[in-house]
Design an enzyme around this catalytic site. Structure first.
Site, PDB file in Angstrom:
ATOM      1  N   ARG A   1      -4.963  -0.866  -5.970  1.00  0.00           N
ATOM      2  CA  ARG A   1      -6.335  -0.348  -5.841  1.00  0.00           C
ATOM      3  C   ARG A   1      -7.064  -1.072  -4.711  1.00  0.00           C
ATOM      4  NH1 ARG A   1      -8.358   3.112  -9.346  1.00  0.00           N
ATOM      5  NH2 ARG A   1      -7.361   3.444 -11.354  1.00  0.00           N
ATOM      6  N   ARG A   2      -6.918  -2.378  -4.668  1.00  0.00           N
ATOM      7  CA  ARG A   2      -7.570  -3.162  -3.609  1.00  0.00           C
ATOM      8  C   ARG A   2      -6.984  -2.834  -2.241  1.00  0.00           C
ATOM      9  NH1 ARG A   2      -7.530  -8.826  -6.885  1.00  0.00           N
ATOM     10  NH2 ARG A   2      -9.218  -8.302  -8.329  1.00  0.00           N
ATOM     11  N   ARG A  39       1.355   5.794 -11.540  1.00  0.00           N
ATOM     12  CA  ARG A  39       2.158   6.567 -12.497  1.00  0.00           C
ATOM     13  C   ARG A  39       3.237   5.712 -13.146  1.00  0.00           C
ATOM     14  NH1 ARG A  39       0.009   9.559 -15.247  1.00  0.00           N
ATOM     15  NH2 ARG A  39       2.033   9.815 -16.167  1.00  0.00           N
ATOM     16  N   ALA A  40       3.846   4.818 -12.385  1.00  0.00           N
ATOM     17  CA  ALA A  40       4.881   3.947 -12.953  1.00  0.00           C
ATOM     18  C   ALA A  40       4.284   3.075 -14.055  1.00  0.00           C
ATOM     19  CB  ALA A  40       5.499   3.079 -11.859  1.00  0.00           C
ATOM     20  N   GLN A  41       3.086   2.547 -13.826  1.00  0.00           N
ATOM     21  CA  GLN A  41       2.431   1.719 -14.842  1.00  0.00           C
ATOM     22  C   GLN A  41       2.050   2.544 -16.057  1.00  0.00           C
ATOM     23  OE1 GLN A  41      -1.321   1.618 -15.541  1.00  0.00           O
ATOM     24  NE2 GLN A  41      -0.696   0.354 -17.267  1.00  0.00           N
ATOM     25  N   ASN A  94       3.301   5.439 -17.089  1.00  0.00           N
ATOM     26  CA  ASN A  94       4.510   5.881 -17.799  1.00  0.00           C
ATOM     27  C   ASN A  94       5.112   4.741 -18.617  1.00  0.00           C
ATOM     28  OD1 ASN A  94       4.166   8.343 -16.571  1.00  0.00           O
ATOM     29  ND2 ASN A  94       5.830   8.089 -15.107  1.00  0.00           N
ATOM     30  N   TYR A 126       5.441   4.416 -23.022  1.00  0.00           N
ATOM     31  CA  TYR A 126       6.672   4.195 -23.783  1.00  0.00           C
ATOM     32  C   TYR A 126       6.700   2.847 -24.512  1.00  0.00           C
ATOM     33  CZ  TYR A 126       9.122   8.358 -22.288  1.00  0.00           C
ATOM     34  OH  TYR A 126       9.504   9.660 -22.104  1.00  0.00           O
ATOM     35  N   PHE A 182      10.025   0.664 -12.447  1.00  0.00           N
ATOM     36  CA  PHE A 182       8.749   0.438 -11.781  1.00  0.00           C
ATOM     37  C   PHE A 182       8.946   0.181 -10.288  1.00  0.00           C
ATOM     38  CE2 PHE A 182       5.133  -1.917 -10.279  1.00  0.00           C
ATOM     39  CZ  PHE A 182       4.058  -1.276 -10.875  1.00  0.00           C
ATOM     40  N   ARG A 238      13.322   6.227  -9.073  1.00  0.00           N
ATOM     41  CA  ARG A 238      12.975   5.909 -10.449  1.00  0.00           C
ATOM     42  C   ARG A 238      13.956   6.523 -11.435  1.00  0.00           C
ATOM     43  NH1 ARG A 238      10.940  10.850  -9.941  1.00  0.00           N
ATOM     44  NH2 ARG A 238      10.256  12.008 -11.762  1.00  0.00           N
TER      45      ARG A 238
END
Length: 145
Positions: free
Chosen positions: A30-31, A51-53, A55, A59, A94, A104
């Site tokens: 984000r930064r 999305r990786a975080q 997802n 789970y 990730f 992925r």
């Protein structure tokens, strides 16, 4: 009792630390890309990390439930080993997703396979518990006889 769950607890702590690492990666992204919350869209590089975080966090409760069920009802060592495999696969997932969405897939399939094994081991352990405690049928005696 603690001697029956220490490996499960250790894998749980590692899993929580892994989730924290994934969250930190989103904060750093984000930064880097100048994307303030609550926005969730931006350059593809940011969206893949986000999305990786997400997802992985979706789970995580499933993983924890299966880890503990397999460890308590079947075997702590096997469940912990499978848990470590799952966490490694999720880390690879990730990092692969961070690099490219196609990278992925292999870790995703592997981690899903580990979850299926945890489901099977949990179900077998719970079935054995019910049969031995409520029906008086000890499957292990039949298998070793």
């Amino acid at each position: 009792m603690l001697d029956q769950i220490y490996w499960l607890a250790a894998v749980t702590v590692l899993g929580v630390l892994e989730q924290a690492y994934f969250i930190l990666q989103v904060i750093y992204a984000r930064r880097l890309f100048g994307i303030s919350p609550p926005k969730i869209s931006g350059p593809p590089e940011f969206e893949r990390i986000f999305r990786a975080q997400v997802n992985s966090s979706e789970y995580f409760p499933i993983f924890l439930a299966l880890l503990w069920q397999a460890g308590l009802f079947f075997h702590q060592g096997l469940a912990a080993a499978l848990g470590l495999l799952y966490l490694c696969a999720r880390y690879c997932y990730f990092m692969g997703y961070k690099a490219s969405s196609s990278k992925r897939l292999a870790p995703l399939y592997f981690s899903a396979g580990v979850l299926w094994i945890l489901i099977a081991v949990s179900a077998l352990g719970i079935l054995h518990f019910f049969l031995s405690h409520y029906v008086g049928l000890n499957i292990l005696q039949f298998l070793t006889a």
